[in-house]
Design a protein around this motif. Structure first.
Motif, PDB file in Angstrom:
ATOM      1  N   ALA A  81       0.796  -1.226  -0.027  1.00 26.99           N
ATOM      2  CA  ALA A  81       0.070  -0.036   0.092  1.00 26.99           C
ATOM      3  C   ALA A  81       0.812   1.056   0.102  1.00 26.99           C
ATOM      4  O   ALA A  81       2.170   1.218   0.826  1.00 26.99           O
ATOM      5  CB  ALA A  81      -0.854  -0.072   1.269  1.00 26.99           C
ATOM      6  N   PRO A 134       1.333   5.002   1.182  1.00 24.76           N
ATOM      7  CA  PRO A 134       0.999   5.985   2.444  1.00 24.76           C
ATOM      8  C   PRO A 134      -0.069   6.954   1.788  1.00 24.76           C
ATOM      9  O   PRO A 134      -0.232   7.572   0.785  1.00 24.76           O
ATOM     10  CB  PRO A 134       2.154   6.820   2.708  1.00 24.76           C
ATOM     11  N   PRO A 135      -1.412   6.647   2.495  1.00 27.18           N
ATOM     12  CA  PRO A 135      -2.475   7.668   2.154  1.00 27.18           C
ATOM     13  C   PRO A 135      -1.985   9.258   2.489  1.00 27.18           C
ATOM     14  O   PRO A 135      -1.331   9.478   3.179  1.00 27.18           O
ATOM     15  CB  PRO A 135      -3.665   7.398   3.264  1.00 27.18           C
ATOM     16  N   ASP A 136      -2.462  10.139   1.422  1.00 29.08           N
ATOM     17  CA  ASP A 136      -2.468  11.521   1.700  1.00 29.08           C
ATOM     18  C   ASP A 136      -2.984  11.991   2.948  1.00 29.08           C
ATOM     19  O   ASP A 136      -3.794  11.743   3.654  1.00 29.08           O
ATOM     20  CB  ASP A 136      -3.193  12.446   0.710  1.00 29.08           C
ATOM     21  N   THR A 137      -1.937  12.706   3.765  1.00 30.53           N
ATOM     22  CA  THR A 137      -2.433  13.383   4.912  1.00 30.53           C
ATOM     23  C   THR A 137      -1.804  14.824   5.188  1.00 30.53           C
ATOM     24  O   THR A 137      -1.064  14.969   4.425  1.00 30.53           O
ATOM     25  CB  THR A 137      -1.867  12.404   6.120  1.00 30.53           C
ATOM     26  N   GLN A 195       2.727   7.646  10.067  1.00 31.55           N
ATOM     27  CA  GLN A 195       1.895   8.737  10.112  1.00 31.55           C
ATOM     28  C   GLN A 195       0.721   8.481  10.995  1.00 31.55           C
ATOM     29  O   GLN A 195       0.371   7.042  10.947  1.00 31.55           O
ATOM     30  CB  GLN A 195       1.381   9.404   8.900  1.00 31.55           C
ATOM     31  N   GLU A 213      -3.056   7.804  11.788  1.00 28.32           N
ATOM     32  CA  GLU A 213      -4.431   7.668  11.090  1.00 28.32           C
ATOM     33  C   GLU A 213      -5.387   7.530  12.321  1.00 28.32           C
ATOM     34  O   GLU A 213      -5.392   6.334  12.853  1.00 28.32           O
ATOM     35  CB  GLU A 213      -4.399   6.569  10.262  1.00 28.32           C
ATOM     36  N   ARG A 232       0.748   4.475  11.909  1.00 34.22           N
ATOM     37  CA  ARG A 232       0.984   3.452  10.757  1.00 34.22           C
ATOM     38  C   ARG A 232       2.194   3.673   9.990  1.00 34.22           C
ATOM     39  O   ARG A 232       2.423   4.944   9.810  1.00 34.22           O
ATOM     40  CB  ARG A 232      -0.240   3.092  10.015  1.00 34.22           C
ATOM     41  N   TYR A 250       4.442   3.273   6.406  1.00 32.57           N
ATOM     42  CA  TYR A 250       4.309   2.893   4.898  1.00 32.57           C
ATOM     43  C   TYR A 250       5.752   3.132   4.407  1.00 32.57           C
ATOM     44  O   TYR A 250       6.498   3.888   4.696  1.00 32.57           O
ATOM     45  CB  TYR A 250       3.381   3.725   4.342  1.00 32.57           C
ATOM     46  N   PRO A 264       4.604   6.613  -4.715  1.00 31.14           N
ATOM     47  CA  PRO A 264       3.498   6.444  -5.973  1.00 31.14           C
ATOM     48  C   PRO A 264       4.616   6.322  -7.408  1.00 31.14           C
ATOM     49  O   PRO A 264       4.009   5.746  -8.312  1.00 31.14           O
ATOM     50  CB  PRO A 264       2.908   7.750  -5.668  1.00 31.14           C
TER      51      PRO A 264
END
Length: 197
Positions: free
Chosen positions: A72, A74-77, A152, A154, A159, A161, A180
């Motif tokens: 996965a 890392p989600p935008d934050t 980061q 969540e 978590r 990444y 990405p």
């Protein structure tokens, strides 16, 4: 796949790139390399190279334990949700190689704690500049190709990444190609499309 930077391979024989197994007694070579065309360097992404170890892993399943599973992004934050970034690499001055006389390959990995280096980032969208928490007391020459992991928040949970790969560094900063863009590079290779050779 083993990812690294092309400048690490300068003047090297790419057919001799391999993984040492059984405590250095054997070497497993790759099934080929992917990289961008020579002379193409519009972005640090073009400094990436990847070696394919799919066939060796099929023949030696235990070899899979040497690889990180890239599941996965890392989600935008928001930046205040980034706890920190951990960078690792193998600086040249720390290594102890004596392959000719004693067949010794003493590797020393450095772990560097970093933070985001503020909003004034490089123009290259694939690149992220990090600031080391403490000025490095060693030469960072050689940590290119090392991994970077972001921690980061969540909600209330921290978590980790895969954040990217080091392309260059100084004593107080590190530049990484963001994950990405690494995934795009790998996807282009797997699908045999894109600008990779």
């Amino acid at each position: 796949m083993v990812l690294c930077t092309r400048h690490q391979l300068k003047n090297g024989n790419l057919e001799q790139i391999g993984l040492l197994i059984e405590k250095g007694k054997r070497t497993v070579t790759s099934g080929g390399v992917r990289r961008y065309k020579d002379g193409l360097f519009l972005t640090d992404v073009h400094d990436l190279a990847a070696f394919d170890f799919s066939e060796p892993c099929s023949e030696l399943p235990a070899l899979r334990n040497c690889f990180f599973e890239f599941k996965a992004l890392p989600p935008d934050t928001l930046s205040d949700k980034v706890v920190g970034i951990i960078v690792s690499g193998y600086p040249f001055d720390d290594q102890n190689y004596d392959l000719e006389n004693n067949r010794h390959l003493g590797q020393a990995k450095r772990i560097v704690l970093c933070k985001l280096d503020g909003p004034d980032q490089p123009r290259d969208q694939a690149l992220l500049r990090l600031r080391t928490l403490e000025r490095l007391n060693f030469s960072p020459d050689g940590i290119s190709g090392g991994g970077a992991f972001v921690v980061q928040l969540e909600g209330l949970e921290a978590r980790a990444y895969f954040a990217g790969i080091v392309t260059r560094a100084g004593r107080d900063h590190v530049h990484i190609v963001k994950s990405p863009f690494i995934q795009q590079f790998m996807d282009a290779w797997i699908s045999r499309s894109g600008r990779a050779e």
